[in-house]
Design a protein around this motif. Sequence first.
Motif, mmCIF file in Angstrom:
data_model
loop_
_atom_site.group_PDB
_atom_site.id
_atom_site.type_symbol
_atom_site.label_atom_id
_atom_site.label_comp_id
_atom_site.label_asym_id
_atom_site.label_seq_id
_atom_site.Cartn_x
_atom_site.Cartn_y
_atom_site.Cartn_z
ATOM 1 N N SER A 1 -0.516 0.488 7.171
ATOM 2 C CA SER A 1 -0.733 1.286 5.971
ATOM 3 C C SER A 1 -2.155 0.780 5.701
ATOM 4 O O SER A 1 -2.570 -0.351 5.898
ATOM 5 C CB SER A 1 0.119 1.111 4.787
ATOM 6 N N GLN B 1 0.723 4.273 -2.605
ATOM 7 C CA GLN B 1 0.800 5.912 -2.025
ATOM 8 C C GLN B 1 1.834 6.868 -2.440
ATOM 9 O O GLN B 1 1.581 7.758 -2.995
ATOM 10 C CB GLN B 1 0.767 5.829 -0.560
ATOM 11 N N THR C 1 -6.062 -3.146 3.540
ATOM 12 C CA THR C 1 -4.854 -2.797 4.847
ATOM 13 C C THR C 1 -3.471 -3.712 4.632
ATOM 14 O O THR C 1 -3.570 -4.718 4.077
ATOM 15 C CB THR C 1 -5.260 -2.897 6.349
ATOM 16 N N VAL D 1 -4.594 -6.169 -1.863
ATOM 17 C CA VAL D 1 -4.512 -5.220 -3.026
ATOM 18 C C VAL D 1 -5.227 -6.051 -4.160
ATOM 19 O O VAL D 1 -6.261 -5.329 -4.723
ATOM 20 C CB VAL D 1 -3.398 -4.601 -3.297
ATOM 21 N N ILE E 1 0.863 -1.302 -0.013
ATOM 22 C CA ILE E 1 -0.123 -0.019 0.099
ATOM 23 C C ILE E 1 0.920 1.303 -0.058
ATOM 24 O O ILE E 1 0.606 2.190 -0.701
ATOM 25 C CB ILE E 1 -1.036 0.014 1.090
ATOM 26 N N MET F 1 -5.613 2.012 2.778
ATOM 27 C CA MET F 1 -6.367 2.931 1.534
ATOM 28 C C MET F 1 -7.664 2.552 1.697
ATOM 29 O O MET F 1 -7.989 1.190 1.810
ATOM 30 C CB MET F 1 -5.308 2.705 0.412
ATOM 31 N N PHE G 1 -5.481 7.619 2.254
ATOM 32 C CA PHE G 1 -4.309 6.604 2.546
ATOM 33 C C PHE G 1 -4.129 7.074 3.908
ATOM 34 O O PHE G 1 -4.316 8.186 4.308
ATOM 35 C CB PHE G 1 -3.069 6.704 1.840
#
Length: 394
Positions: free
Chosen positions: A384, A98, A374, A349, A94, A386, A247
């Motif tokens: 992290s 970002q 996550t 993702v 992630i 998003m 993010f």
Amino acid sequence: MNVVRKRSAASAIIGLGESTFSRKPDKTARAHAVEACLDAVSDAGLKMAEIDGLLLNRSPIEASSVLPLHLKRDIGLGDLSLLASVEAEGSSAIQMIQYAALAIDAGMAEKVLCVFADAPVGATGGGDAYSISMNLVGLDGWDERHGLIGATGGFALSVQRYFHLYGADSNALYEAAAADREWAALNPKAFLRKPLDKEEYFASRWIVEPLRLFDCAYPVNGAVAVIVSGAESAADGPNSPVYVHGFGQGHSGARNFAGAEPEIQTGAGIAGRNLFGGLGITPGACDFCEFYNPFSITTILALEGYGFCKPGEGVDFIAGRATRPGGALPTNTGGGHLSSYYLQGMTPVHEAIVQIRRCGGERQVPSNNLGLVTGFGGRMEYHSAMTVSPHREI
């Protein structure tokens, strides 16, 4: 959706690529990475010359030579405006997206290729690759000398502490693992698709008590790559863009001091506040979640850490079937790390992109307006997150 104000995404994921996923030592992580990158470029309908940024991520247990910067030559890329290797453990996937979005917004690049590749499964399986010290106490060699080997040992301590604080037991872990398996049964690419009943779960061997075999991730050899672009041009490609709306990072510190709870104190709360606060929404705005979950306990801790339920309530939330197919909060919809495959931060993702594109088949969530994705590293201290959507405005 519980949205306070309209927000327009500045970036989007326009390409998704993958290599073959295998449980055999068939090829190197580098070869998997090339395959995934070429697939992502094709998926985005781009020419190689249009890629002007490349971000790499390898497993933190591997040397930089496993996925070197000159991978750009293997792929056939031309001159680049952006090139780096990102290392933030399981939060890296992630973070790559970002940093690609930030670079595009700053005018540094236009189309950035991000790839993670790993090949931990050898002739004896995948367990040996992870049998190394996590250095939880910060003293080199201490963990290993006292028999605390591998991430499984560190997370076994987390489970024991959670059980002690909230009165839970191994049934809570079973429910989390079984929920993932129910999703995996609907995913043709998942490696473990057979329904997981209690008898089979409790008969499985201990890895580190109280974590059993089915509480642990299922590693594979493979790679996943994505291409990030600005939102303005995202709809020009052959596939539906996945707009990235926000993010959040969160990295908890000083956890070994007196009064802290290092076993269950994570960076999720910090990352969640940064993410949701920046968007002006609450966790309730999310239609589905894709958590980084290499152990069953981590799904429970993520639900609590990101604010979907209070500390100690994650067990009942999962047991009430809220995270399963047909539940109020579909979670780990491809089977997660436990039942689908473990490619670290790229597993959630990949599945989020599938859901936003409405390519999930039998496992497609009914509402995909906003998804939470996550990643984490260490014992959940590096986080992290998003949010993704099929809509440019939310």
